[in-house]
Design a protein around this motif. Structure first.
Motif, PDB file in Angstrom:
ATOM      1  N   ASP A 180     -24.044  96.057   3.629  1.00 44.72           N
ATOM      2  CA  ASP A 180     -23.323  96.463   4.738  1.00 44.72           C
ATOM      3  C   ASP A 180     -21.694  96.395   5.088  1.00 44.72           C
ATOM      4  O   ASP A 180     -21.117  96.290   4.352  1.00 44.72           O
ATOM      5  CB  ASP A 180     -24.083  95.686   5.306  1.00 44.72           C
ATOM      6  CG  ASP A 180     -23.551  94.093   5.291  1.00 44.72           C
ATOM      7  OD1 ASP A 180     -22.936  93.981   4.350  1.00 44.72           O
ATOM      8  OD2 ASP A 180     -24.599  92.880   5.350  1.00 44.72           O
ATOM      9  N   ASN A 207     -24.279  92.785   0.384  1.00 47.11           N
ATOM     10  CA  ASN A 207     -25.428  93.644   0.691  1.00 47.11           C
ATOM     11  C   ASN A 207     -24.718  95.122   1.043  1.00 47.11           C
ATOM     12  O   ASN A 207     -23.801  95.080   1.015  1.00 47.11           O
ATOM     13  CB  ASN A 207     -26.641  93.603   2.178  1.00 47.11           C
ATOM     14  CG  ASN A 207     -28.013  92.144   1.834  1.00 47.11           C
ATOM     15  OD1 ASN A 207     -28.160  92.267   0.921  1.00 47.11           O
ATOM     16  ND2 ASN A 207     -27.625  92.065   2.987  1.00 47.11           N
ATOM     17  N   GLN A 229     -18.171  94.671  12.500  1.00 49.14           N
ATOM     18  CA  GLN A 229     -18.297  93.951  11.308  1.00 49.14           C
ATOM     19  C   GLN A 229     -17.882  94.395  10.411  1.00 49.14           C
ATOM     20  O   GLN A 229     -17.741  93.061   8.798  1.00 49.14           O
ATOM     21  CB  GLN A 229     -19.938  94.411  11.413  1.00 49.14           C
ATOM     22  CG  GLN A 229     -20.958  93.870  11.835  1.00 49.14           C
ATOM     23  CD  GLN A 229     -20.971  92.235  11.825  1.00 49.14           C
ATOM     24  OE1 GLN A 229     -20.650  91.735  10.236  1.00 49.14           O
ATOM     25  NE2 GLN A 229     -20.540  91.382  12.865  1.00 49.14           N
ATOM     26  N   LEU A 263     -22.616 103.259   3.258  1.00 52.37           N
ATOM     27  CA  LEU A 263     -23.271 103.100   4.618  1.00 52.37           C
ATOM     28  C   LEU A 263     -24.428 104.252   5.285  1.00 52.37           C
ATOM     29  O   LEU A 263     -25.242 103.556   6.276  1.00 52.37           O
ATOM     30  CB  LEU A 263     -22.484 102.327   5.739  1.00 52.37           C
ATOM     31  CG  LEU A 263     -21.465 101.201   5.045  1.00 52.37           C
ATOM     32  CD1 LEU A 263     -20.382 101.136   6.080  1.00 52.37           C
ATOM     33  CD2 LEU A 263     -22.414 100.174   4.871  1.00 52.37           C
ATOM     34  N   SER A 285     -29.767  96.797  -0.096  1.00 52.33           N
ATOM     35  CA  SER A 285     -30.578  96.427   1.291  1.00 52.33           C
ATOM     36  C   SER A 285     -31.537  97.329   2.396  1.00 52.33           C
ATOM     37  O   SER A 285     -31.531  97.428   3.576  1.00 52.33           O
ATOM     38  CB  SER A 285     -29.297  96.199   2.029  1.00 52.33           C
ATOM     39  OG  SER A 285     -28.700  97.212   2.419  1.00 52.33           O
TER      40      SER A 285
END
Length: 431
Positions: free
Chosen positions: A381, A379, A220, A93, A326
């Motif tokens: 993420d 993605n 998340q 990330l 992404s």
């Protein structure tokens, strides 16, 4: 709910998988749910994403915020599952170059015994504000214990009486050398749950605190994992892609394919390969059984390992992980002279070519006799990585149970430690 992970493969149809493995998968699933499976004392990871208490999450975020404000560098000390998960997710990330703005640099120690590494680490942090997160269930595991001894001496020499404000311990709730030291020195601390083994611990403070310090959106991350818990709560293999993956692995092993290569086309996924290898290797490799987990980073490794995969011994299969980029893309420019002959690509982007290369590689390897599994993920993420983490954890447990081994012990790991203690003449050691 549409699953963020889609399996494409031509090995067995879902109906065939159900026919061969369906009843066994259902039985194992129910045993895990009821807590009657082998190693059930270490099934706490199954519901972690749903059971992370709001006050614990708030505490993790508060401590992370404190460390971000006081430190330019946070050294995370741990080995195996105590560092691999956090580093893997951080690498997936984080930007390729430079640091996330406003967050400390998170670096790792205690995962090796290189004196050179430690010497250069101490030199690197000498002119920067530093904090330390030390992760160990017992506090006596050789590699992290040595690193912490050295770094604690450094911190005390530099920060004196305020050292305790810059150290966080993640350890057993009540016993062990690190717990004793944390209590005595009044370090902030978090607990490694008793029912979660190291390689399944990334969604506990073991992984969440370092990731929060690094600026990862751990809420998340947990949301993705929580949605995966719901998605994979069914015993029906026909609607559970995690169990399909576990069953496919075991089918291929029965067919003589005893090496699995995890392949990706994203450079930032390389450390995730290492987490995956520990998860499956340590969970399945026992009692003379198991699928050997290996990995490649394509397209780089197409120019090194690609020849073997294409034409070598037919005892391996590949699991490809395909991400949708992404974090940006880059177009191919056109040139007047076209000396390199690449103007035919000037209407495309690098990511488009990368995806074509993935499919071309799969087509070539399948034609060469390599069974293929493609995991299509969303993605890059935090949500999708959290989902993927849980996908692999539940797949690994099911795969090991189908293989007939306890997924949660690692008796073979102790053998080299005994030899170290004997060779270094550890006081009181008999072996």
């Amino acid at each position: 709910m549409v699953s963020p992970i889609i399996i494409n493969q031509s090995i067995l149809t879902v109906s065939e998988l159900d026919s061969v493995f369906g009843k066994r998968v259902e039985k194992i699933h129910n045993e895990m749910v009821n807590g009657t499976s082998i190693g059930a004392d270490f099934l706490g990871w199954r519901n972690l994403p749903e059971e992370v208490l709001e006050n614990e999450l708030e505490s993790v975020l508060a401590v992370a915020d404190k460390l971000r404000k006081s430190a330019e560098i946070v050294v995370v000390i741990g080995v195996g599952g105590s560092y691999l998960g956090a580093k893997a997710i951080q690498d997936v990330l984080s930007p390729y170059f430079g640091q996330n703005t406003g967050n400390p640099e998170v670096i790792f120690a205690g995962h090796n015994l290189s004196g050179t590494y430690m010497k250069q680490l101490l030199q690197y942090i000498s002119d920067k504000e530093v904090a330390v997160i030390v992760i160990s269930k017992s506090g006596t595991t050789t590699e992290p214990a040595i690193a912490f001894r050295i770094l604690l001496e450094y911190m005390e020499g530099r920060y004196g009486s305020s050292t305790s404000e810059r150290i966080v311990a993640i350890t057993d709730k009540s016993v062990g050398a690190l717990r004793e030291l944390a209590n005595r020195s009044e370090f902030a601390s978090f607990v490694v749950p008793d029912d979660v083994g190291g390689r399944f611990s990334v969604l506990t403070p073991v992984g969440l605190l370092p990731l929060a310090v690094a600026g990862v959106d751990i809420e998340q991350l947990l949301k993705g994992a929580k949605d995966a818990v719901a998605e994979f709560s069914t015993a029906d293999i026909a609607s559970n892609s995690a169990y399909q993956y576990a069953a496919l692995r075991n089918h291929l092993l029965n067919e003589g394919f005893d090496i699995e290569i995890l392949a990706s086309f994203s450079p930032r996924f390389a450390t995730f390969h290492e987490w995956w290898k520990q998860l499956f290797g340590e969970s399945e490799g026992k009692d003379g059984k198991g699928i050997f987990p290996a990995s490649v980073a394509y397209p780089t490794d197409l120019h090194s390992m690609g020849q073997f995969v294409q034409d070598g011994r037919r005892e391996l299969f590949e699991t490809f992980v395909q991400f949708i980029e992404s974090m940006g893309d880059n177009a191919i420019p056109s040139t007047t002279d076209n000396l390199d002959g690449l103007n035919y690509l000037s209407d495309k982007t690098m990511n488009e070519i990368n995806e074509v290369t993935l499919h071309a590689t799969m087509e070539a390897h399948e034609a060469g006799g390599v069974p293929l599994i493609l995991l299509k993920v969303g993605n890059h993420d935090a949500y999708h990585i959290g989902y993927l983490i849980y996908f692999f954890e539940i797949s690994c447990a099911m795969s090991a149970y189908l293989l007939g081994v306890n997924p949660f012990d690692q008796p073979g790991v102790e053998e080299y430690k005994k030899n170290i203690f004997r060779m270094l003449e550890k006081p009181g050691f008999v072996g």
